[in-house]
Write a protein that holds these residues in place. Structure first.
Motif, PDB file in Angstrom:
ATOM      1  N   UNK A 227       0.792  -1.217   0.000  1.00  0.00           N
ATOM      2  CA  UNK A 227       0.000   0.000   0.000  1.00  0.00           C
ATOM      3  C   UNK A 227       0.833   1.280   0.000  1.00  0.00           C
ATOM      4  N   UNK A 228       1.936   1.321   0.733  1.00  0.00           N
ATOM      5  CA  UNK A 228       2.769   2.535   0.821  1.00  0.00           C
ATOM      6  C   UNK A 228       2.085   3.631   1.630  1.00  0.00           C
ATOM      7  N   UNK A 229       2.454   4.902   1.367  1.00  0.00           N
ATOM      8  CA  UNK A 229       1.831   6.053   2.018  1.00  0.00           C
ATOM      9  C   UNK A 229       1.853   5.973   3.539  1.00  0.00           C
ATOM     10  N   UNK A 230       0.761   6.476   4.159  1.00  0.00           N
ATOM     11  CA  UNK A 230       0.751   6.566   5.627  1.00  0.00           C
ATOM     12  C   UNK A 230       0.673   5.193   6.310  1.00  0.00           C
ATOM     13  N   UNK A 231       0.225   4.174   5.579  1.00  0.00           N
ATOM     14  CA  UNK A 231       0.193   2.822   6.180  1.00  0.00           C
ATOM     15  C   UNK A 231       1.639   2.341   6.373  1.00  0.00           C
ATOM     16  N   UNK A 232       2.468   2.565   5.364  1.00  0.00           N
ATOM     17  CA  UNK A 232       3.871   2.154   5.492  1.00  0.00           C
ATOM     18  C   UNK A 232       4.543   2.939   6.626  1.00  0.00           C
ATOM     19  N   UNK A 233       4.217   4.234   6.719  1.00  0.00           N
ATOM     20  CA  UNK A 233       4.779   5.046   7.820  1.00  0.00           C
ATOM     21  C   UNK A 233       4.416   4.420   9.163  1.00  0.00           C
ATOM     22  N   UNK A 234       3.154   4.021   9.316  1.00  0.00           N
ATOM     23  CA  UNK A 234       2.705   3.435  10.594  1.00  0.00           C
ATOM     24  C   UNK A 234       3.336   2.069  10.836  1.00  0.00           C
ATOM     25  N   UNK A 235       3.445   1.262   9.773  1.00  0.00           N
ATOM     26  CA  UNK A 235       4.070  -0.066   9.927  1.00  0.00           C
ATOM     27  C   UNK A 235       5.504   0.097  10.439  1.00  0.00           C
ATOM     28  N   UNK A 236       6.201   1.086   9.874  1.00  0.00           N
ATOM     29  CA  UNK A 236       7.610   1.272  10.253  1.00  0.00           C
ATOM     30  C   UNK A 236       7.796   1.620  11.729  1.00  0.00           C
ATOM     31  N   UNK A 237       6.746   2.143  12.356  1.00  0.00           N
ATOM     32  CA  UNK A 237       6.878   2.467  13.785  1.00  0.00           C
ATOM     33  C   UNK A 237       6.593   1.245  14.671  1.00  0.00           C
ATOM     34  N   UNK A 238       6.056   0.170  14.076  1.00  0.00           N
ATOM     35  CA  UNK A 238       5.476  -0.920  14.882  1.00  0.00           C
ATOM     36  C   UNK A 238       6.232  -2.240  14.841  1.00  0.00           C
ATOM     37  N   UNK A 245      10.718  -5.351   6.702  1.00  0.00           N
ATOM     38  CA  UNK A 245       9.530  -4.772   6.053  1.00  0.00           C
ATOM     39  C   UNK A 245       9.748  -4.869   4.549  1.00  0.00           C
ATOM     40  N   UNK A 246       8.868  -5.585   3.855  1.00  0.00           N
ATOM     41  CA  UNK A 246       8.987  -5.648   2.397  1.00  0.00           C
ATOM     42  C   UNK A 246       7.956  -4.684   1.809  1.00  0.00           C
ATOM     43  N   UNK A 247       8.415  -3.790   0.944  1.00  0.00           N
ATOM     44  CA  UNK A 247       7.533  -2.762   0.373  1.00  0.00           C
ATOM     45  C   UNK A 247       7.378  -3.026  -1.112  1.00  0.00           C
ATOM     46  N   UNK A 248       6.124  -3.216  -1.555  1.00  0.00           N
ATOM     47  CA  UNK A 248       5.936  -3.496  -2.984  1.00  0.00           C
ATOM     48  C   UNK A 248       4.889  -2.615  -3.654  1.00  0.00           C
ATOM     49  N   UNK A 249       4.122  -1.816  -2.901  1.00  0.00           N
ATOM     50  CA  UNK A 249       3.023  -1.116  -3.577  1.00  0.00           C
ATOM     51  C   UNK A 249       2.865   0.326  -3.171  1.00  0.00           C
ATOM     52  N   UNK A 250       1.993   1.020  -3.882  1.00  0.00           N
ATOM     53  CA  UNK A 250       1.817   2.460  -3.622  1.00  0.00           C
ATOM     54  C   UNK A 250       0.376   2.930  -3.808  1.00  0.00           C
ATOM     55  N   UNK A 251      -0.606   2.037  -3.612  1.00  0.00           N
ATOM     56  CA  UNK A 251      -2.002   2.471  -3.818  1.00  0.00           C
ATOM     57  C   UNK A 251      -2.405   3.615  -2.881  1.00  0.00           C
ATOM     58  N   UNK A 252      -1.766   3.715  -1.708  1.00  0.00           N
ATOM     59  CA  UNK A 252      -2.108   4.808  -0.777  1.00  0.00           C
ATOM     60  C   UNK A 252      -1.184   6.000  -0.969  1.00  0.00           C
ATOM     61  N   UNK A 253      -0.281   5.935  -1.923  1.00  0.00           N
ATOM     62  CA  UNK A 253       0.616   7.052  -2.188  1.00  0.00           C
ATOM     63  C   UNK A 253       2.055   6.591  -2.273  1.00  0.00           C
ATOM     64  N   UNK A 254       2.835   7.365  -3.049  1.00  0.00           N
ATOM     65  CA  UNK A 254       4.231   6.977  -3.260  1.00  0.00           C
ATOM     66  C   UNK A 254       5.130   7.457  -2.125  1.00  0.00           C
ATOM     67  N   UNK A 255       4.674   8.489  -1.409  1.00  0.00           N
ATOM     68  CA  UNK A 255       5.533   9.060  -0.359  1.00  0.00           C
ATOM     69  C   UNK A 255       5.127   8.547   1.008  1.00  0.00           C
TER      70      UNK A 255
END
Ligand SMILES: NC(=O)c1ccc[n+]([C@@H]2O[C@H](COP(=O)([O-])OP(=O)(O)OC[C@H]3O[C@@H](n4cnc5c(N)ncnc54)[C@H](OP(=O)(O)O)[C@@H]3O)[C@@H](O)[C@H]2O)c1
Length: 331
Positions: A227-238, A245-255
């Motif tokens: 998903x990327x975006x703010x979900x990835x930001x939250x995952x990284x804190x947890x 953490x494997x990152x493959x997508x950006x449906x919630x945003x690239x940043x």
């Protein structure tokens, strides 16, 4: 095999107002790009990238009219190389297929043989497209996690969990013994996610609200983020110490926003996943695993089989983030 003069293809074109539309057309073999492998497509599948290509999203497909479809499996009709022969069963995913090369939403594709993988004996061409790029990508994420730490009993969080990549990731992780927490934005999808093997389901907003920056409590050993975006930001804190953490997508945003603390205090590793251009041996390894000890039961329960005439409707759904599981296209 005697070829018909023309064949059916789904085509995206720009109308007089500049809007992108889709229709089914008859194409000639001379319309196909050059390539040393002509393949009769039996199945394709719908991935998020196809929806972007068939709606004219910038940066995906440069020239229209165009036939999308980043996935195809089928039978070799003509081969001008020594590696494949007529009647071989092959899988083609990614590279330029469906991007600027006429793709799998058509009865035939013509491609460089260097893009094709032999379909393992114990997988049907339909099985391979129930997995498709989504399965290959989920497999690459899980292979990466497994390389760093054994998966049995691992606490793994998966985002975009009802989507293509997410559904297969949840199913495979649970087969391998992980305790999966599935993040979803869909109300009423809990039962679907428990049936896939999740141990816990968290709504997207609740998950984000439960985390804080720069670090929350460290819960998960590993993550598959589609998903990327703010979900990835939250995952990284947890993540726990040594988290992957494997990152493959950006449906919630690239940043996304993060700090150095998950990395320098918890030794977390953020690993990018690419299924589109990864090498053939890497792909063969994943497809062989899916045909043996990663064999997923009841994949058809999470797949809907359609034909070209229903594609438009399913594309609209995937663009709104409303698709559940996998859409397989029968040619
Ligand atoms: N790196 C690679 O090689 C590779 C390969 C394949 C796919 N991808 C990428 O991976 C992503 C998923 O692909 P897919 O084919 O699985 O797509 P998909 O079937 O549409 O799944 C995406 C899922 O993400 C969730 N979602 C949608 N919009 C969202 C939003 N705004 N915020 C948060 N979550 C949202 C939804 O699941 P929930 O409702 O359950 O949250 C949706 O079902 C795409 O970005 C795609 O481009 C990358």
């Amino acid at each position: 095999m005697k070829l018909k003069k023309t064949f059916k293809a789904f085509e995206t074109y720009q109308n007089q107002n500049g809007d992108f539309e889709n229709k089914i057309v008859q194409k000639s073999f001379s319309d196909l790009p050059e390539g040393d492998l002509l393949i009769k497509v039996e199945y394709s599948s719908l991935n998020y990238k196809d929806a972007l290509s068939s709606s004219g999203t910038k940066g995906i497909t440069k020239f229209y009219p165009h036939t999308p479809g980043i996935d195809a499996s089928g039978i070799v009709i003509k081969s001008n190389n020594n590696h494949f022969r007529t009647n071989d069963r092959v899988i083609v995913t990614g590279f330029d297929l469906g991007m600027n090369t006429s793709g799998g939403f058509a009865e035939y594709i013509q491609i460089p043989s260097s893009w094709a993988v032999r379909c393992p004996d114990s997988l049907s061409t339909k099985d391979s497209m129930m997995l498709g790029t989504a399965g290959l990508t989920a497999g690459l994420c899980i292979e990466e996690i497994d390389y760093h730490t054994p998966i049995d009993n691992l606490k793994v969080i998966v985002s975009g969990s009802t989507g293509g990549v997410g559904s297969i990731a949840v199913k495979l992780l649970s087969l391998l013994g992980a305790k999966v927490t599935a993040i979803t934005g869909k109300k009423n999808s809990e039962q679907y996610l428990y049936d896939l093997g999740s141990s816990k389901v968290i709504h997207r907003k609740k998950f984000i609200d439960s985390t804080r920056s720069p670090l929350s409590s460290g819960v998960y050993h590993a993550a598959v983020d589609a998903v990327g975006g703010n979900i990835l930001s939250s995952i990284l804190t947890s993540m726990q110490y040594n988290g992957i953490i494997t990152a493959c997508g950006n449906v919630a945003g690239a940043n996304f926003t993060t700090s150095v603390f998950p990395f320098i205090l918890r030794k977390n590793r953020l690993i990018g996943i690419d299924s589109a251009t990864c090498s053939i041996p890497i792909r063969e390894n994943i497809w062989n695993k899916f045909s043996t000890f990663w064999r997923l039961k009841n994949l058809d329960h999470i797949c809907k089989v359609i034909n070209l005439s229903s594609l438009n409707r399913e594309i609209k759904k995937i663009l709104c983030g409303e698709q559940i599981g996998r859409i397989v296209v029968k040619l």
